[in-house]
Enzyme design. Sequence first.
Site, PDB file in Angstrom:
ATOM      1  N   TYR A   1     -19.634 -21.343  24.605  1.00  0.00           N
ATOM      2  CA  TYR A   1     -19.247 -22.686  24.163  1.00  0.00           C
ATOM      3  C   TYR A   1     -17.722 -22.778  24.064  1.00  0.00           C
ATOM      4  CZ  TYR A   1     -19.667 -27.070  21.562  1.00  0.00           C
ATOM      5  OH  TYR A   1     -19.597 -28.381  21.168  1.00  0.00           O
TER       6      TYR A   1
ATOM      7  N   ASP B   1     -23.588 -33.570  16.348  1.00  0.00           N
ATOM      8  CA  ASP B   1     -24.679 -33.111  15.485  1.00  0.00           C
ATOM      9  C   ASP B   1     -24.566 -33.701  14.081  1.00  0.00           C
ATOM     10  OD1 ASP B   1     -25.013 -31.592  17.727  1.00  0.00           O
ATOM     11  OD2 ASP B   1     -24.315 -29.722  16.820  1.00  0.00           O
TER      12      ASP B   1
END
Length: 388
Positions: A223, A173
């Site tokens: 996650y 990201d």
Amino acid sequence: MQEVIEQARNAFRERYGRNPAVYGIAPGRVEVLGNHTDYNGGYVMSAAIDRVTVVAVDKAGRGQSWVFATQKGVEATFALDAIQPDPHDRWADYVKGVVVEMQKAGLPVEPFDAVVAGNVPIGAGVSSSASLEVATAMALLELHGASLPQWEVAKLCRRAENEFVGMPCGILDQFSSVFGERDSILFLDTRTEEHEAIPLPTGSFGLILIHSMAQHALVSGDYATRHRECMEAAAWFRERLGEHVQLLRDVSWEEFLQWESQIPEPLRRRARHVISENRRVLEGRDALHRGDVARLGEMMYASHESSRADYENSTPELDLLVKLAREYGATGARLTGAGWGGATINLVKEAQMEEFARRVGEEYTRLTGIQPMVYRCHIAQGATAIRE
Ligand code: GLA
């Protein structure tokens, strides 16, 4: 972008009674291929989009630092020598985390006033959080006349998220937000840091993001579980293949097949996803170099199937969106980002985009009762800082 800067300037003037000195501007991103490969030392393809977070800053004339978030209408205040995460105010942790990492790196940070504005959709899997981190870093570096190489900015922001926010994300990201290039898909080898921007044949294909508007679990918990499982799978292979196996990146597909029947579940499926996904990214990159967008699209569909069946981070809504994408003629479609809700990214022929978006949206609503959010993504430049 211009209207977000305007908004940040106006909000800054209203709160602090003067203009800001600097704006840090950083885009959100879409993950085109390479799902959960980044923290496994693997490959990814992504693109920065024309949705940005803007952090407007100026040095403060007092001891405390202040940050006001226009989208939420809330503010956070802290002293630079006593920065703590706030479980009730997570958004500010992304700003504070960057400040802490800048301090650790020996970079100058004086008390500041800041306003955050933006149009990156939150919770849609386009990384509004990384865009906030990167915009903060760009703004504070420029404000203090400091500079860092682009890679160091991306890594510093990742550390902020790993260490201060407590999310064990990879570099995808932050990398995408920093390195974005207009009308190009980025490729990154997270191990060697080799990267390139490959032009997407313009005028022929575009990207559409469809937010399912359905979240299924606490993403950060799932996650972290997947992250742990991948590290366990790498350790399992390390015992058998040798010390050179640090991460799943170091296990070839052939080696995986050789050991597939022996590795216990769920590690088998997690490893199968990551190792096969790395191959798909390389295949997708080669296809794009050849201008073979159809092949890239096939890799995207295969990626989704692998995420669904082996990584188990899809949802019925995301699966439905991918099924509809295929029915209505997308060249490729898959979930994008962490998963467990969020959005799909769709690679669609330019001439079909409007019709595709409308029909998938309507059919999804008819079948689920949910109104999806559909965005046409324009692939944009990475982060920057400007002075007022
Ligand atoms: C999130 C993380 C990234 C990456 C993706 C999944 O977006 O922040 O680092 O792991 O999920 O590919």
